[in-house]
Design a protein around this motif. Structure first.
Motif, PDB file in Angstrom:
ATOM      1  N   TYR A 271       3.898   6.397  -4.315  1.00  0.00           N
ATOM      2  CA  TYR A 271       4.859   6.328  -5.429  1.00  0.00           C
ATOM      3  C   TYR A 271       3.569   5.920  -6.960  1.00  0.00           C
ATOM      4  CZ  TYR A 271       8.370   6.396  -2.128  1.00  0.00           C
ATOM      5  OH  TYR A 271       9.338   6.751  -1.226  1.00  0.00           O
ATOM      6  N   HIS A 272       2.701   6.240  -5.651  1.00  0.00           N
ATOM      7  CA  HIS A 272       1.150   5.942  -7.381  1.00  0.00           C
ATOM      8  C   HIS A 272       1.494   5.027  -8.403  1.00  0.00           C
ATOM      9  CE1 HIS A 272       0.984   9.781  -5.692  1.00  0.00           C
ATOM     10  NE2 HIS A 272       1.836  10.533  -6.260  1.00  0.00           N
ATOM     11  N   GLU A 273       2.038   4.260  -7.360  1.00  0.00           N
ATOM     12  CA  GLU A 273       2.194   2.410  -8.248  1.00  0.00           C
ATOM     13  C   GLU A 273       0.633   2.121  -8.367  1.00  0.00           C
ATOM     14  OE1 GLU A 273       4.429  -0.832  -7.202  1.00  0.00           O
ATOM     15  OE2 GLU A 273       6.214   1.074  -7.125  1.00  0.00           O
ATOM     16  N   SER A 274       0.040   1.881  -9.807  1.00  0.00           N
ATOM     17  CA  SER A 274      -1.501   1.012 -10.127  1.00  0.00           C
ATOM     18  C   SER A 274      -1.761   0.304  -9.893  1.00  0.00           C
ATOM     19  CB  SER A 274      -1.813   2.204 -11.724  1.00  0.00           C
ATOM     20  OG  SER A 274      -0.774   0.907 -12.467  1.00  0.00           O
ATOM     21  N   ASP A 275      -3.033  -0.903 -10.529  1.00  0.00           N
ATOM     22  CA  ASP A 275      -3.037  -1.797 -10.157  1.00  0.00           C
ATOM     23  C   ASP A 275      -2.142  -2.451 -11.474  1.00  0.00           C
ATOM     24  OD1 ASP A 275      -4.263  -1.514  -7.842  1.00  0.00           O
ATOM     25  OD2 ASP A 275      -6.534  -1.809  -8.828  1.00  0.00           O
ATOM     26  N   GLU A 276      -2.249  -1.834 -12.344  1.00  0.00           N
ATOM     27  CA  GLU A 276      -1.910  -2.136 -14.514  1.00  0.00           C
ATOM     28  C   GLU A 276       0.116  -2.263 -13.584  1.00  0.00           C
ATOM     29  OE1 GLU A 276      -1.418  -0.736 -18.749  1.00  0.00           O
ATOM     30  OE2 GLU A 276      -2.291   0.592 -17.206  1.00  0.00           O
ATOM     31  N   LEU A 277       0.336  -1.489 -13.153  1.00  0.00           N
ATOM     32  CA  LEU A 277       1.658  -1.693 -12.948  1.00  0.00           C
ATOM     33  C   LEU A 277       2.174  -2.768 -12.087  1.00  0.00           C
ATOM     34  CD1 LEU A 277       4.805  -0.484 -13.250  1.00  0.00           C
ATOM     35  CD2 LEU A 277       4.092   1.307 -11.748  1.00  0.00           C
TER      36      LEU A 277
ATOM     37  N   SER B   4       0.245  -0.406   0.312  1.00  0.00           N
ATOM     38  CA  SER B   4       0.019  -0.185  -0.028  1.00  0.00           C
ATOM     39  C   SER B   4       1.137   1.759  -0.072  1.00  0.00           C
ATOM     40  CB  SER B   4      -0.704  -0.021   1.284  1.00  0.00           C
ATOM     41  OG  SER B   4      -0.452  -0.338   2.446  1.00  0.00           O
ATOM     42  N   GLU B   5       2.117   1.307   0.555  1.00  0.00           N
ATOM     43  CA  GLU B   5       2.870   1.825   0.653  1.00  0.00           C
ATOM     44  C   GLU B   5       3.186   2.598  -0.650  1.00  0.00           C
ATOM     45  OE1 GLU B   5       4.113   1.615   4.941  1.00  0.00           O
ATOM     46  OE2 GLU B   5       5.741   1.348   3.903  1.00  0.00           O
ATOM     47  N   ARG B   6       3.986   1.469  -1.850  1.00  0.00           N
ATOM     48  CA  ARG B   6       3.942   2.027  -3.476  1.00  0.00           C
ATOM     49  C   ARG B   6       2.999   2.793  -4.146  1.00  0.00           C
ATOM     50  NH1 ARG B   6       8.836   2.562  -3.763  1.00  0.00           N
ATOM     51  NH2 ARG B   6       8.482   2.702  -6.417  1.00  0.00           N
ATOM     52  N   ARG B   7       1.725   2.339  -3.365  1.00  0.00           N
ATOM     53  CA  ARG B   7       0.925   2.593  -4.292  1.00  0.00           C
ATOM     54  C   ARG B   7       0.339   4.071  -3.962  1.00  0.00           C
ATOM     55  NH1 ARG B   7      -3.162  -1.889  -6.281  1.00  0.00           N
ATOM     56  NH2 ARG B   7      -2.393  -4.131  -5.279  1.00  0.00           N
ATOM     57  N   LYS B   8       0.570   4.258  -2.918  1.00  0.00           N
ATOM     58  CA  LYS B   8       0.041   5.418  -1.630  1.00  0.00           C
ATOM     59  C   LYS B   8       1.492   6.611  -1.992  1.00  0.00           C
ATOM     60  CE  LYS B   8      -0.873   8.266   1.871  1.00  0.00           C
ATOM     61  NZ  LYS B   8      -1.846   7.947   3.650  1.00  0.00           N
TER      62      LYS B   8
ATOM     63  N   GLU C  67      -7.968  -2.240   1.834  1.00  0.00           N
ATOM     64  CA  GLU C  67      -9.133  -1.531   1.383  1.00  0.00           C
ATOM     65  C   GLU C  67      -8.339  -0.197   2.621  1.00  0.00           C
ATOM     66  OE1 GLU C  67     -10.855  -3.206   5.167  1.00  0.00           O
ATOM     67  OE2 GLU C  67      -9.247  -3.605   2.979  1.00  0.00           O
ATOM     68  N   SER C  68      -8.227   0.849   2.156  1.00  0.00           N
ATOM     69  CA  SER C  68      -8.326   2.384   2.724  1.00  0.00           C
ATOM     70  C   SER C  68      -9.816   2.290   4.239  1.00  0.00           C
ATOM     71  CB  SER C  68      -8.214   3.312   1.823  1.00  0.00           C
ATOM     72  OG  SER C  68      -9.558   4.004   1.480  1.00  0.00           O
ATOM     73  N   LEU C  69      -9.661   2.542   5.364  1.00  0.00           N
ATOM     74  CA  LEU C  69     -10.495   3.154   5.565  1.00  0.00           C
ATOM     75  C   LEU C  69     -11.389   3.933   5.371  1.00  0.00           C
ATOM     76  CD1 LEU C  69     -11.381   3.290   8.804  1.00  0.00           C
ATOM     77  CD2 LEU C  69     -10.044   5.783   8.963  1.00  0.00           C
ATOM     78  N   GLU C  70     -11.604   4.548   3.481  1.00  0.00           N
ATOM     79  CA  GLU C  70     -12.919   5.460   3.568  1.00  0.00           C
ATOM     80  C   GLU C  70     -12.927   4.175   2.762  1.00  0.00           C
ATOM     81  OE1 GLU C  70     -13.747   9.314   0.526  1.00  0.00           O
ATOM     82  OE2 GLU C  70     -11.852   8.885   1.652  1.00  0.00           O
ATOM     83  N   GLU C  71     -12.395   3.754   1.913  1.00  0.00           N
ATOM     84  CA  GLU C  71     -13.025   2.317   1.154  1.00  0.00           C
ATOM     85  C   GLU C  71     -13.530   1.113   2.143  1.00  0.00           C
ATOM     86  OE1 GLU C  71     -10.229   2.785  -2.483  1.00  0.00           O
ATOM     87  OE2 GLU C  71      -9.685   1.172  -0.726  1.00  0.00           O
ATOM     88  N   ARG C  72     -13.349   1.697   3.061  1.00  0.00           N
ATOM     89  CA  ARG C  72     -14.451   0.268   3.995  1.00  0.00           C
ATOM     90  C   ARG C  72     -15.487   1.438   4.847  1.00  0.00           C
ATOM     91  NH1 ARG C  72     -13.948  -4.622   7.647  1.00  0.00           N
ATOM     92  NH2 ARG C  72     -12.177  -5.195   6.026  1.00  0.00           N
ATOM     93  N   LYS C  73     -15.045   2.100   4.793  1.00  0.00           N
ATOM     94  CA  LYS C  73     -16.656   3.081   5.644  1.00  0.00           C
ATOM     95  C   LYS C  73     -17.545   2.425   4.649  1.00  0.00           C
ATOM     96  CE  LYS C  73     -14.734   5.678   9.214  1.00  0.00           C
ATOM     97  NZ  LYS C  73     -14.015   6.526   9.524  1.00  0.00           N
ATOM     98  N   ASN C  74     -17.160   2.757   3.515  1.00  0.00           N
ATOM     99  CA  ASN C  74     -18.043   3.207   2.390  1.00  0.00           C
ATOM    100  C   ASN C  74     -18.640   1.833   1.763  1.00  0.00           C
ATOM    101  OD1 ASN C  74     -17.882   5.668   2.396  1.00  0.00           O
ATOM    102  ND2 ASN C  74     -16.263   5.809   1.061  1.00  0.00           N
TER     103      ASN C  74
END
Length: 249
Positions: free
Chosen positions: A102-108, A96-100, A129-136
């Motif tokens: 360094y903006h690594e996408s699912d595709e990358l 998640s730290e690479r995703r957040k 998932e993020s906290l916001e995604e879990r709450k939603n």
């Protein structure tokens, strides 16, 4: 046949020459009698050579990232070929730290998984998932979307471990309850059974990461679909990391 447990220690961007040397020596001692779990540690790239040459016992050494390209004119990158040539056989991808940060996408991340497997590395592939995604109530959609991008690029499932790491539990002191973690692990295994095969779903190891400590690892591991852990901060303490490993035996 029961799945063997898997425990990874992600040291992230931590360590000095002295602290890494001390930790490597301590881990070699505290884990020397452990049998039955597959264990890896992932130092920073700078410390990989030292740990690889000096770690003892059942512990394998893992990289924290690779490029999606091969060796060549790619300043600042580390290639799968380099790792394999050196003797490193594992890499963490999709954290998640690479995703957040360094903006690594699912595709990358999918491309990195494909390339790592092509070059004979085994992969710890992360989803969460993020906290916001879990709450939603988006947890299932998020983790299965991330898993699909990984799955589409897997050529050999025997060399893949899936790590469920809820972003809201990484480095926060918060931890998913055993029931929360089991629900997501079960969802991931059911998705693999449906979209890949039932045999792969039965065999693939799905591990949990997110503020794992000796005090909560045993209860988490008791759940049917939790096969081990990807440990952050606690992996920097040899006794804590050894205790977490032993909780999976």
């Amino acid at each position: 046949m029961p799945r063997s447990s898997f425990v990874g220690g992600n040291w992230k961007c931590n360590g000095t020459c002295n602290s890494v040397s001390s930790l490597t020596q301590s881990l070699s001692t505290t884990t020397s009698n452990i049998v039955g779990a597959e264990v890896v540690v992932a130092p920073s790239t700078l410390h990989l050579p030292f740990v690889f040459k000096n770690i003892r016992g059942p512990i394998q050494v893992c990289a924290q990232n690779i490029s999606s390209t091969g060796s060549g004119a790619f300043t600042g990158e580390i290639s799968a070929e380099m790792l394999h040539d050196f003797g490193i056989r594992w890499v963490i991808l999709g954290h998640s730290e690479r995703r957040k940060f360094y903006h690594e996408s699912d595709e990358l991340i999918g491309e990195k998984v494909r390339y790592a497997l092509l070059k004979k590395l085994s992969v710890i592939a992360c989803v969460g998932e993020s906290l916001e995604e879990r709450k939603n109530d988006e947890t299932t959609n998020v983790v299965t979307r991330q898993l699909k991008a990984i799955s589409d690029n897997v050529s050999d499932w025997s060399r893949v471990v899936i790590a469920y790491e809820p972003v809201w539990a990484i480095g926060t002191g918060e931890v998913a309850t055993p029931e929360q973690a089991q629900t997501v692990h079960e969802t991931l295994r059911e998705w693999i059974s449906k979209e890949v095969s039932s045999s792969v779903a039965e065999d693939v190891r799905i591990i949990y990461g997110g503020s794992v400590k000796p005090g909560n690892s045993k209860l988490l591991f008791e759940k049917a679909d939790i096969d081990g852990f990807l440990v952050g901060g606690a992996s920097l303490k040899a006794e804590d990391f050894a205790a977490i490993i032993k909780s999976t035996l």
